[in-house]
Design a protein around this motif. Structure first.
Motif, PDB file in Angstrom:
ATOM      1  N   ASP A   1     134.782 -12.184  97.276  1.00 10.48           N
ATOM      2  CA  ASP A   1     133.649 -11.597  96.556  1.00 10.48           C
ATOM      3  C   ASP A   1     133.361 -10.175  97.027  1.00 10.48           C
ATOM      4  O   ASP A   1     133.869  -9.719  98.058  1.00 10.48           O
ATOM      5  N   SER A   2     132.492  -9.494  96.274  1.00  6.72           N
ATOM      6  CA  SER A   2     132.110  -8.123  96.634  1.00  6.72           C
ATOM      7  C   SER A   2     130.817  -7.741  95.924  1.00  6.72           C
ATOM      8  O   SER A   2     130.578  -8.152  94.788  1.00  6.72           O
ATOM      9  N   LEU A   3     129.985  -6.984  96.634  1.00 11.54           N
ATOM     10  CA  LEU A   3     128.776  -6.409  96.065  1.00 11.54           C
ATOM     11  C   LEU A   3     128.602  -4.989  96.597  1.00 11.54           C
ATOM     12  O   LEU A   3     129.225  -4.612  97.602  1.00 11.54           O
ATOM     13  N   GLU A   4     127.752  -4.218  95.933  1.00 10.77           N
ATOM     14  CA  GLU A   4     127.480  -2.863  96.414  1.00 10.77           C
ATOM     15  C   GLU A   4     126.896  -2.898  97.822  1.00 10.77           C
ATOM     16  O   GLU A   4     127.230  -2.088  98.668  1.00 10.77           O
ATOM     17  N   SER A   5     126.030  -3.869  98.050  1.00 14.42           N
ATOM     18  CA  SER A   5     125.443  -4.022  99.377  1.00 14.42           C
ATOM     19  C   SER A   5     126.442  -4.694 100.313  1.00 14.42           C
ATOM     20  O   SER A   5     127.130  -5.649  99.931  1.00 14.42           O
ATOM     21  N   SER A   6     126.510  -4.206 101.543  1.00 12.63           N
ATOM     22  CA  SER A   6     127.419  -4.804 102.524  1.00 12.63           C
ATOM     23  C   SER A   6     126.771  -5.980 103.249  1.00 12.63           C
ATOM     24  O   SER A   6     127.381  -6.575 104.132  1.00 12.63           O
ATOM     25  N   VAL A   7     125.533  -6.319 102.862  1.00 10.93           N
ATOM     26  CA  VAL A   7     124.801  -7.396 103.539  1.00 10.93           C
ATOM     27  C   VAL A   7     125.267  -8.768 103.054  1.00 10.93           C
ATOM     28  O   VAL A   7     125.371  -9.722 103.839  1.00 10.93           O
ATOM     29  N   ALA A   8     125.543  -8.889 101.751  1.00 11.43           N
ATOM     30  CA  ALA A   8     125.937 -10.177 101.183  1.00 11.43           C
ATOM     31  C   ALA A   8     127.162 -10.731 101.887  1.00 11.43           C
ATOM     32  O   ALA A   8     128.106 -10.001 102.202  1.00 11.43           O
ATOM     33  N   ASN A   9     127.140 -12.037 102.133  1.00 12.79           N
ATOM     34  CA  ASN A   9     128.253 -12.668 102.840  1.00 12.79           C
ATOM     35  C   ASN A   9     128.343 -14.149 102.459  1.00 12.79           C
ATOM     36  O   ASN A   9     127.415 -14.709 101.891  1.00 12.79           O
ATOM     37  N   GLY A  10     129.459 -14.784 102.825  1.00 14.88           N
ATOM     38  CA  GLY A  10     129.584 -16.226 102.638  1.00 14.88           C
ATOM     39  C   GLY A  10     130.583 -16.641 101.578  1.00 14.88           C
ATOM     40  O   GLY A  10     131.200 -15.821 100.906  1.00 14.88           O
ATOM     41  N   ALA A  11     130.714 -17.953 101.447  1.00 18.34           N
ATOM     42  CA  ALA A  11     131.654 -18.554 100.500  1.00 18.34           C
ATOM     43  C   ALA A  11     130.907 -19.252  99.367  1.00 18.34           C
ATOM     44  O   ALA A  11     129.857 -19.860  99.588  1.00 18.34           O
ATOM     45  N   THR A  12     131.461 -19.158  98.167  1.00 18.23           N
ATOM     46  CA  THR A  12     130.877 -19.791  96.987  1.00 18.23           C
ATOM     47  C   THR A  12     131.980 -20.528  96.231  1.00 18.23           C
ATOM     48  O   THR A  12     133.114 -20.046  96.162  1.00 18.23           O
ATOM     49  N   VAL A  13     131.647 -21.698  95.687  1.00 24.94           N
ATOM     50  CA  VAL A  13     132.589 -22.432  94.835  1.00 24.94           C
ATOM     51  C   VAL A  13     131.978 -22.507  93.439  1.00 24.94           C
ATOM     52  O   VAL A  13     130.908 -23.087  93.252  1.00 24.94           O
ATOM     53  N   TYR A  14     132.669 -21.916  92.464  1.00 22.84           N
ATOM     54  CA  TYR A  14     132.157 -21.865  91.094  1.00 22.84           C
ATOM     55  C   TYR A  14     132.817 -22.912  90.206  1.00 22.84           C
ATOM     56  O   TYR A  14     134.002 -23.214  90.345  1.00 22.84           O
ATOM     57  N   TRP A  15     132.012 -23.451  89.297  1.00 24.26           N
ATOM     58  CA  TRP A  15     132.492 -24.368  88.267  1.00 24.26           C
ATOM     59  C   TRP A  15     131.821 -23.988  86.960  1.00 24.26           C
ATOM     60  O   TRP A  15     130.808 -23.283  86.943  1.00 24.26           O
ATOM     61  N   TYR A  16     132.381 -24.440  85.846  1.00 21.32           N
ATOM     62  CA  TYR A  16     131.780 -24.131  84.551  1.00 21.32           C
ATOM     63  C   TYR A  16     131.454 -25.392  83.765  1.00 21.32           C
ATOM     64  O   TYR A  16     130.305 -25.625  83.396  1.00 21.32           O
ATOM     65  N   LYS A  17     132.448 -26.238  83.526  1.00 27.51           N
ATOM     66  CA  LYS A  17     132.225 -27.474  82.779  1.00 27.51           C
ATOM     67  C   LYS A  17     131.614 -28.534  83.692  1.00 27.51           C
ATOM     68  O   LYS A  17     131.881 -28.562  84.891  1.00 27.51           O
ATOM     69  N   ASP A  18     130.820 -29.418  83.097  1.00 31.07           N
ATOM     70  CA  ASP A  18     130.205 -30.482  83.890  1.00 31.07           C
ATOM     71  C   ASP A  18     131.245 -31.330  84.615  1.00 31.07           C
ATOM     72  O   ASP A  18     131.009 -31.805  85.720  1.00 31.07           O
ATOM     73  N   SER A  19     132.404 -31.490  83.987  1.00 31.94           N
ATOM     74  CA  SER A  19     133.469 -32.297  84.588  1.00 31.94           C
ATOM     75  C   SER A  19     134.067 -31.648  85.833  1.00 31.94           C
ATOM     76  O   SER A  19     134.817 -32.278  86.575  1.00 31.94           O
ATOM     77  N   GLN A  20     133.727 -30.377  86.062  1.00 26.86           N
ATOM     78  CA  GLN A  20     134.251 -29.649  87.217  1.00 26.86           C
ATOM     79  C   GLN A  20     133.298 -29.656  88.411  1.00 26.86           C
ATOM     80  O   GLN A  20     133.674 -29.285  89.525  1.00 26.86           O
ATOM     81  N   SER A  21     132.061 -30.096  88.183  1.00 28.45           N
ATOM     82  CA  SER A  21     131.031 -29.966  89.222  1.00 28.45           C
ATOM     83  C   SER A  21     131.306 -30.833  90.446  1.00 28.45           C
ATOM     84  O   SER A  21     131.061 -30.415  91.584  1.00 28.45           O
ATOM     85  N   LYS A  22     131.835 -32.053  90.231  1.00 28.20           N
ATOM     86  CA  LYS A  22     132.112 -32.935  91.372  1.00 28.20           C
ATOM     87  C   LYS A  22     133.139 -32.298  92.296  1.00 28.20           C
ATOM     88  O   LYS A  22     132.992 -32.316  93.530  1.00 28.20           O
ATOM     89  N   LEU A  23     134.191 -31.746  91.724  1.00 29.90           N
ATOM     90  CA  LEU A  23     135.222 -31.076  92.517  1.00 29.90           C
ATOM     91  C   LEU A  23     134.622 -29.910  93.293  1.00 29.90           C
ATOM     92  O   LEU A  23     134.901 -29.739  94.491  1.00 29.90           O
ATOM     93  N   ALA A  24     133.790 -29.120  92.631  1.00 28.90           N
ATOM     94  CA  ALA A  24     133.180 -27.955  93.281  1.00 28.90           C
ATOM     95  C   ALA A  24     132.280 -28.375  94.442  1.00 28.90           C
ATOM     96  O   ALA A  24     132.335 -27.783  95.537  1.00 28.90           O
ATOM     97  N   GLU A  25     131.458 -29.380  94.233  1.00 30.75           N
ATOM     98  CA  GLU A  25     130.554 -29.845  95.287  1.00 30.75           C
ATOM     99  C   GLU A  25     131.330 -30.407  96.473  1.00 30.75           C
ATOM    100  O   GLU A  25     130.983 -30.162  97.636  1.00 30.75           O
ATOM    101  N   THR A  26     132.388 -31.151  96.178  1.00 25.88           N
ATOM    102  CA  THR A  26     133.202 -31.744  97.242  1.00 25.88           C
ATOM    103  C   THR A  26     133.885 -30.665  98.068  1.00 25.88           C
ATOM    104  O   THR A  26     133.886 -30.712  99.308  1.00 25.88           O
ATOM    105  N   LEU A  27     134.468 -29.671  97.396  1.00 28.56           N
ATOM    106  CA  LEU A  27     135.146 -28.592  98.107  1.00 28.56           C
ATOM    107  C   LEU A  27     134.164 -27.748  98.916  1.00 28.56           C
ATOM    108  O   LEU A  27     134.447 -27.374 100.061  1.00 28.56           O
ATOM    109  N   ASN A  28     133.004 -27.463  98.333  1.00 26.90           N
ATOM    110  CA  ASN A  28     132.020 -26.658  99.052  1.00 26.90           C
ATOM    111  C   ASN A  28     131.582 -27.339 100.348  1.00 26.90           C
ATOM    112  O   ASN A  28     131.527 -26.709 101.413  1.00 26.90           O
ATOM    113  N   ALA A  29     131.292 -28.634 100.265  1.00 25.50           N
ATOM    114  CA  ALA A  29     130.859 -29.376 101.451  1.00 25.50           C
ATOM    115  C   ALA A  29     131.958 -29.410 102.501  1.00 25.50           C
ATOM    116  O   ALA A  29     131.697 -29.269 103.706  1.00 25.50           O
ATOM    117  N   SER A  30     133.197 -29.584 102.067  1.00 22.14           N
ATOM    118  CA  SER A  30     134.309 -29.676 103.003  1.00 22.14           C
ATOM    119  C   SER A  30     134.597 -28.334 103.672  1.00 22.14           C
ATOM    120  O   SER A  30     134.870 -28.275 104.877  1.00 22.14           O
TER     121      SER A  30
END
Length: 291
Positions: free
Chosen positions: A195-224
């Motif tokens: 990821d990237s933003l104009e501000s150098s303060v932002a940090n961390g990892a994000t897992v994105y999903w779009y369809k409802d069927s993708q949310s379980k995978l995203a939540e599982t990966l984020n937690a892991s």
């Protein structure tokens, strides 16, 4: 037969009432023995019958907490399928153990895969490439996103193949791939970014999903990922990205740190840290397929 009759006559137990009493007594002893030695599955006390391990959840995809030795005793506090949640008397050990490693009369399910990724096809999409360099850092290191998404994808490919998975790549070198071409048949699609933003303060990892069927995978990966990575947790979020929208299989987009943040950039560039993060991804996939 003559020997039996002689024995019965010797001890004066040839008459019918005496025979019935003797047989009843023998049956009583047998039943008593079976009762005392029977491993009742409803009992709270269990014993480990072979060296095993405690895990954080009820299947082999969950991370190991610690090893346990044959002969250790535990109290059963919960059960999911053939997995038992246990705790020792001192309350210093707690976790899940496969029931077939305990004194409970539980047979190993031969159909239950201990290799959840074996035979699965994982599609890896290293973001950007070629003329599309993606984000770049503002430090004197001048890190380019396209380089580190490819490094991460290739390293993840190696880890997944060790688990028995088949891996497809949307690109394997520094080439430009159109968004509409970033797709393939398989079991899971993962697009890898920084990821990237104009501000150098932002940090961390994000897992994105779009369809409802993708949310379980995203939540599982984020937690892991968060169990292993040093990157701060920005959570699993819904976003209308084309690679997620066009995917016909469960898909996520991983933002594994902000290349615009100097601290995250250092971790993104560090092969050891990338390995830790990617191990979290592999653990999450194993948990997803095993659940």
């Amino acid at each position: 037969m003559n020997k039996i009759q002689s024995w019965l006559s010797k001890y004066k137990i040839k008459n019918k009432p005496t025979m019935i009493s003797l047989i009843s007594f023998v049956l009583f002893l047998i039943l008593l023995f079976l009762f005392l030695n029977h491993n009742d599955q409803k009992s709270d006390r269990i014993t480990v019958v072979e060296n095993s391990e405690l895990r954080t959840g009820p299947n082999a995809a969950y991370p190991v907490i610690e090893k346990v030795d044959k002969g250790e005793g535990f109290t059963k506090i919960n059960q999911t399928g053939k997995w038992i949640e246990v705790q020792n008397r001192q309350e210093t050990k707690k976790g899940w153990i496969a029931g077939w490693h305990t004194s409970l009369n539980i047979k190993k399910d031969v159909s239950q895969s201990q290799e959840p990724l074996k035979g699965k096809t994982i599609v890896l999409d290293p973001g950007h490439g070629g003329s599309d360099q993606g984000a770049s850092s503002r430090t004197n290191k001048k890190s380019l996103e396209k380089n580190y998404t490819l490094k991460s994808a290739l390293e993840l490919k190696t880890l997944l193949e060790k688990e028995g998975a088949h891996v497809k790549m949307t690109r394997s070198d520094d080439e430009y791939v159109k968004l509409e071409d970033r797709k393939a048949s398989g079991d899971i699609f993962m697009s890898i970014h920084n990821d990237s933003l104009e501000s150098s303060v932002a940090n961390g990892a994000t897992v994105y999903w779009y369809k409802d069927s993708q949310s379980k995978l995203a939540e599982t990966l984020n937690a892991s990922i968060q169990k292993k990575a040093l990157l701060s947790n920005r959570g699993a979020k819904q976003e209308n990205y084309q690679v997620l929208r066009q995917s016909k299989i469960p898909a996520v987009l991983l933002e594994l740190g902000y290349i615009s943040n100097p601290t995250d950039e250092t971790m993104i560039r560090d092969q050891h840290h990338r390995h830790i993060v990617l191990e979290g991804v592999v653990d999450g996939l194993k948990q997803y397929f095993a659940s």
